[in-house]
Design a protein around this motif. Structure first.
Motif, PDB file in Angstrom:
ATOM      1  N   LEU A  10      -1.786  27.707 -25.417  1.00 37.81           N
ATOM      2  CA  LEU A  10      -1.495  28.774 -26.379  1.00 37.81           C
ATOM      3  C   LEU A  10      -2.350  28.549 -27.620  1.00 37.81           C
ATOM      4  CD1 LEU A  10       2.355  29.334 -26.047  1.00 37.81           C
ATOM      5  CD2 LEU A  10       0.512  30.931 -25.474  1.00 37.81           C
ATOM      6  N   GLY A  11      -3.618  28.854 -27.481  1.00 38.35           N
ATOM      7  CA  GLY A  11      -4.574  28.660 -28.548  1.00 38.35           C
ATOM      8  C   GLY A  11      -5.974  28.952 -28.050  1.00 38.35           C
ATOM      9  N   VAL A  12      -6.953  28.627 -28.829  1.00 37.30           N
ATOM     10  CA  VAL A  12      -8.348  28.915 -28.490  1.00 37.30           C
ATOM     11  C   VAL A  12      -8.816  28.065 -27.310  1.00 37.30           C
ATOM     12  CG1 VAL A  12     -10.703  29.021 -29.345  1.00 37.30           C
ATOM     13  CG2 VAL A  12      -8.800  29.453 -30.906  1.00 37.30           C
ATOM     14  N   TYR A  13      -8.444  26.788 -27.306  1.00 34.16           N
ATOM     15  CA  TYR A  13      -8.935  25.890 -26.263  1.00 34.16           C
ATOM     16  C   TYR A  13      -7.885  24.822 -25.962  1.00 34.16           C
ATOM     17  CZ  TYR A  13      -9.903  22.562 -30.045  1.00 34.16           C
ATOM     18  OH  TYR A  13      -9.783  21.719 -31.119  1.00 34.16           O
ATOM     19  N   THR A  14      -8.117  24.099 -24.866  1.00 33.22           N
ATOM     20  CA  THR A  14      -7.249  22.997 -24.487  1.00 33.22           C
ATOM     21  C   THR A  14      -8.102  21.796 -24.100  1.00 33.22           C
ATOM     22  OG1 THR A  14      -5.500  22.270 -22.956  1.00 33.22           O
ATOM     23  CG2 THR A  14      -7.139  23.798 -22.078  1.00 33.22           C
ATOM     24  N   THR A  15      -7.559  20.617 -24.311  1.00 35.12           N
ATOM     25  CA  THR A  15      -8.194  19.383 -23.839  1.00 35.12           C
ATOM     26  C   THR A  15      -7.412  18.792 -22.670  1.00 35.12           C
ATOM     27  OG1 THR A  15      -6.924  18.067 -25.432  1.00 35.12           O
ATOM     28  CG2 THR A  15      -9.090  18.865 -26.126  1.00 35.12           C
ATOM     29  N   ASN A  16      -6.429  19.558 -22.161  1.00 29.68           N
ATOM     30  CA  ASN A  16      -5.518  19.035 -21.141  1.00 29.68           C
ATOM     31  C   ASN A  16      -5.606  19.856 -19.864  1.00 29.68           C
ATOM     32  OD1 ASN A  16      -3.588  17.317 -20.101  1.00 29.68           O
ATOM     33  ND2 ASN A  16      -1.876  18.497 -20.899  1.00 29.68           N
ATOM     34  N   GLU A  17      -6.836  20.118 -19.408  1.00 36.63           N
ATOM     35  CA  GLU A  17      -7.050  20.874 -18.171  1.00 36.63           C
ATOM     36  C   GLU A  17      -7.724  19.951 -17.162  1.00 36.63           C
ATOM     37  OE1 GLU A  17      -7.058  24.739 -16.022  1.00 36.63           O
ATOM     38  OE2 GLU A  17      -5.971  23.903 -17.719  1.00 36.63           O
ATOM     39  N   VAL A  18      -6.987  19.556 -16.143  1.00 36.97           N
ATOM     40  CA  VAL A  18      -7.471  18.551 -15.192  1.00 36.97           C
ATOM     41  C   VAL A  18      -8.747  18.981 -14.495  1.00 36.97           C
ATOM     42  CG1 VAL A  18      -6.907  17.333 -13.047  1.00 36.97           C
ATOM     43  CG2 VAL A  18      -5.180  17.579 -14.833  1.00 36.97           C
ATOM     44  N   THR A  19      -8.875  20.274 -14.170  1.00 31.10           N
ATOM     45  CA  THR A  19     -10.039  20.747 -13.412  1.00 31.10           C
ATOM     46  C   THR A  19     -11.291  20.874 -14.255  1.00 31.10           C
ATOM     47  OG1 THR A  19      -9.383  23.052 -13.806  1.00 31.10           O
ATOM     48  CG2 THR A  19      -8.571  21.994 -11.796  1.00 31.10           C
ATOM     49  N   CYS A  20     -11.165  20.739 -15.563  1.00 34.20           N
ATOM     50  CA  CYS A  20     -12.317  20.892 -16.464  1.00 34.20           C
ATOM     51  C   CYS A  20     -12.966  19.542 -16.714  1.00 34.20           C
ATOM     52  CB  CYS A  20     -11.869  21.513 -17.792  1.00 34.20           C
ATOM     53  SG  CYS A  20     -13.216  21.760 -18.962  1.00 34.20           S
ATOM     54  N   LEU A  21     -14.273  19.445 -16.440  1.00 34.50           N
ATOM     55  CA  LEU A  21     -15.010  18.206 -16.636  1.00 34.50           C
ATOM     56  C   LEU A  21     -15.663  18.139 -18.006  1.00 34.50           C
ATOM     57  CD1 LEU A  21     -16.691  17.878 -13.115  1.00 34.50           C
ATOM     58  CD2 LEU A  21     -14.528  16.901 -13.912  1.00 34.50           C
ATOM     59  N   ASN A  22     -15.496  19.190 -18.794  1.00 38.15           N
ATOM     60  CA  ASN A  22     -16.070  19.233 -20.138  1.00 38.15           C
ATOM     61  C   ASN A  22     -15.104  18.644 -21.152  1.00 38.15           C
ATOM     62  OD1 ASN A  22     -16.815  21.989 -18.573  1.00 38.15           O
ATOM     63  ND2 ASN A  22     -18.606  21.172 -19.633  1.00 38.15           N
ATOM     64  N   ASP A  23     -15.557  18.570 -22.394  1.00 38.44           N
ATOM     65  CA  ASP A  23     -14.698  18.045 -23.456  1.00 38.44           C
ATOM     66  C   ASP A  23     -13.498  18.943 -23.698  1.00 38.44           C
ATOM     67  OD1 ASP A  23     -16.432  15.932 -23.828  1.00 38.44           O
ATOM     68  OD2 ASP A  23     -17.529  16.896 -25.459  1.00 38.44           O
ATOM     69  N   ILE A  24     -13.724  20.262 -23.683  1.00 30.99           N
ATOM     70  CA  ILE A  24     -12.643  21.219 -23.905  1.00 30.99           C
ATOM     71  C   ILE A  24     -12.801  22.394 -22.941  1.00 30.99           C
ATOM     72  CG2 ILE A  24     -12.396  20.617 -26.355  1.00 30.99           C
ATOM     73  CD1 ILE A  24     -13.871  23.218 -27.011  1.00 30.99           C
ATOM     74  N   ARG A  25     -11.736  23.126 -22.744  1.00 29.01           N
ATOM     75  CA  ARG A  25     -11.756  24.345 -21.922  1.00 29.01           C
ATOM     76  C   ARG A  25     -11.263  25.491 -22.785  1.00 29.01           C
ATOM     77  NH1 ARG A  25     -10.479  28.834 -19.157  1.00 29.01           N
ATOM     78  NH2 ARG A  25     -10.261  28.684 -16.886  1.00 29.01           N
ATOM     79  N   ILE A  26     -12.078  26.536 -22.935  1.00 29.56           N
ATOM     80  CA  ILE A  26     -11.650  27.724 -23.670  1.00 29.56           C
ATOM     81  C   ILE A  26     -10.536  28.403 -22.873  1.00 29.56           C
ATOM     82  CG2 ILE A  26     -12.352  29.946 -24.622  1.00 29.56           C
ATOM     83  CD1 ILE A  26     -13.539  27.532 -26.052  1.00 29.56           C
ATOM     84  N   CYS A  27      -9.452  28.756 -23.535  1.00 26.61           N
ATOM     85  CA  CYS A  27      -8.293  29.336 -22.848  1.00 26.61           C
ATOM     86  C   CYS A  27      -8.531  30.809 -22.556  1.00 26.61           C
ATOM     87  CB  CYS A  27      -7.039  29.161 -23.694  1.00 26.61           C
ATOM     88  SG  CYS A  27      -6.565  27.435 -23.912  1.00 26.61           S
ATOM     89  N   GLY A  28      -8.273  31.190 -21.321  1.00 28.02           N
ATOM     90  CA  GLY A  28      -8.449  32.573 -20.904  1.00 28.02           C
ATOM     91  C   GLY A  28      -9.090  32.628 -19.528  1.00 28.02           C
ATOM     92  N   PHE A  29      -8.793  33.690 -18.809  1.00 30.20           N
ATOM     93  CA  PHE A  29      -9.311  33.868 -17.455  1.00 30.20           C
ATOM     94  C   PHE A  29     -10.835  33.847 -17.445  1.00 30.20           C
ATOM     95  CE2 PHE A  29     -10.325  36.842 -13.848  1.00 30.20           C
ATOM     96  CZ  PHE A  29      -9.934  35.973 -12.838  1.00 30.20           C
ATOM     97  N   ARG A  30     -11.413  32.973 -16.614  1.00 25.94           N
ATOM     98  CA  ARG A  30     -12.853  32.825 -16.430  1.00 25.94           C
ATOM     99  C   ARG A  30     -13.597  32.389 -17.681  1.00 25.94           C
ATOM    100  NH1 ARG A  30     -14.341  37.963 -12.418  1.00 25.94           N
ATOM    101  NH2 ARG A  30     -13.335  37.076 -10.557  1.00 25.94           N
ATOM    102  N   LYS A  31     -12.889  31.788 -18.606  1.00 26.87           N
ATOM    103  CA  LYS A  31     -13.555  31.242 -19.784  1.00 26.87           C
ATOM    104  C   LYS A  31     -14.139  29.862 -19.450  1.00 26.87           C
ATOM    105  CE  LYS A  31     -13.158  34.344 -23.058  1.00 26.87           C
ATOM    106  NZ  LYS A  31     -12.616  35.487 -22.325  1.00 26.87           N
ATOM    107  N   PRO A  32     -15.190  29.451 -20.181  1.00 20.17           N
ATOM    108  CA  PRO A  32     -15.920  28.225 -19.816  1.00 20.17           C
ATOM    109  C   PRO A  32     -15.335  26.959 -20.420  1.00 20.17           C
ATOM    110  CG  PRO A  32     -17.001  29.275 -21.650  1.00 20.17           C
ATOM    111  CD  PRO A  32     -15.847  30.179 -21.292  1.00 20.17           C
ATOM    112  N   GLY A  33     -15.857  25.835 -19.933  1.00 18.76           N
ATOM    113  CA  GLY A  33     -15.657  24.559 -20.593  1.00 18.76           C
ATOM    114  C   GLY A  33     -16.819  24.319 -21.542  1.00 18.76           C
ATOM    115  N   LEU A  34     -16.583  23.566 -22.605  1.00 22.03           N
ATOM    116  CA  LEU A  34     -17.625  23.281 -23.587  1.00 22.03           C
ATOM    117  C   LEU A  34     -17.683  21.784 -23.867  1.00 22.03           C
ATOM    118  CD1 LEU A  34     -16.950  26.064 -26.262  1.00 22.03           C
ATOM    119  CD2 LEU A  34     -18.529  26.166 -24.323  1.00 22.03           C
ATOM    120  N   ASP A  35     -18.871  21.327 -24.216  1.00 25.20           N
ATOM    121  CA  ASP A  35     -19.064  19.935 -24.623  1.00 25.20           C
ATOM    122  C   ASP A  35     -19.446  19.888 -26.097  1.00 25.20           C
ATOM    123  OD1 ASP A  35     -18.617  18.647 -22.109  1.00 25.20           O
ATOM    124  OD2 ASP A  35     -20.565  19.400 -21.437  1.00 25.20           O
ATOM    125  N   LEU A  36     -18.796  18.989 -26.806  1.00 23.99           N
ATOM    126  CA  LEU A  36     -19.036  18.856 -28.249  1.00 23.99           C
ATOM    127  C   LEU A  36     -19.763  17.543 -28.533  1.00 23.99           C
ATOM    128  CD1 LEU A  36     -15.542  20.058 -29.510  1.00 23.99           C
ATOM    129  CD2 LEU A  36     -17.634  21.399 -29.229  1.00 23.99           C
TER     130      LEU A  36
END
Length: 269
Positions: free
Chosen positions: A218-244
């Motif tokens: 419930l926010g812009v991004y999450t750091t608690n998405e197991v399937t995401c190999l990036n630093d963060i995952r933008i929340c929303g359908f088909r949104k990307p993972g990002l590396d900072l």
């Protein structure tokens, strides 16, 4: 993806009930009586490969003292209605249940607070019997695996549950997104789901209309998405993972867009 609450992390030997002689016929009444001769906790138990007649026998003979029951690999159980007799039951977890499509009437389970359902596709599809409980505070669904998410028809199964404080939908697809159901849950304070279950617009709408509800996505991004190999995952359908910090400018753009959506929905009647 959320990790399971420690209430069901039952590891002690005395809290395990299984066929130590490996008769390979599941926990029948006869095997249950044999195993229960040995010391077992009378308040918490993880029960392995329970049969239907085993469930009925266990509940009638031993069940009255139990507060937490974890049915591990419960594919042989077709009918969970015996659990209705356990007035002291506080928490139930059902895992790998494939032979029934419903739960049970929970109106007499006056102490029941938590229910967790894992890998039970038919049960999760439309579990309307949850509404028979007036005491449930936490409901947690687990949809099997990342590639085979289970489908929940809608949030209608939670409608009007006055005691419900937390909903977890892990590896779940929501068929009908009737998010206004949240307004019928006066105690709800936590709503967790996978980052891609809802659109960014739907997430922003919840944040605007129900600012008291928290959740990992419930926010812009999450750091608690197991399937995401990036630093963060933008929340929303088909949104990307990002590396900072490499993607900081992209993150700033998503933050600005999300905040604008929240402000827009907050000002709508």
């Amino acid at each position: 993806m959320l990790t399971e609450n420690s209430i069901f992390a039952i590891r002690e030997p005395e809290k395990q009930l299984y066929d130590s002689r490996r008769c390979r016929c599941g926990l029948t009444p006869e095997i249950i009586d044999y195993e229960m001769q040995f010391f077992h906790s009378n308040t918490e138990l993880q029960i392995h490969h329970l049969t239907q007649d085993g469930l009925e026998h266990f509940v009638s003979k031993y069940g009255s003292t139990y507060r937490t029951l974890y049915f591990y690999f419960s594919s042989d159980i077709r009918d969970f209605s015996p659990l209705a007799d356990l007035k002291g039951l506080e928490a139930v977890r059902i895992e790998w249940c494939r032979n029934t499509d419903k739960l049970w009437d929970m109106s007499l389970n006056s102490s029941l607070k938590v229910i967790s359902i894992d890998c039970a596709k038919r049960v999760i599809a439309n579990p309307m019997q949850l509404q028979t409980s007036s005491t449930l505070e936490e409901i947690r669904f687990w949809g099997g695996d990342f590639d085979n998410k289970h489908t929940l028809e809608s949030l209608s199964c939670f409608r009007g549950m006055k005691s419900l404080k937390r909903i977890d939908l892990n590896d779940i697809k929501l068929k009908t997104k009737n998010l206004d159901i949240l307004s019928s849950l006066p105690q709800i304070g936590e709503f967790n789901f996978d980052a891609g279950m809802l659109t960014t617009e739907e997430i922003a709408w919840i944040c605007a209309k129900y600012p008291h509800i928290r959740g990992d996505c419930l926010g812009v991004y999450t750091t608690n998405e197991v399937t995401c190999l990036n630093d963060i995952r933008i929340c929303g359908f088909r949104k990307p993972g990002l590396d900072l910090p490499k993607d900081q400018k992209r993150l700033d753009k998503y933050v600005a867009e999300f905040n604008a959506l929240v402000e827009k929905y907050r000002n709508e009647p």
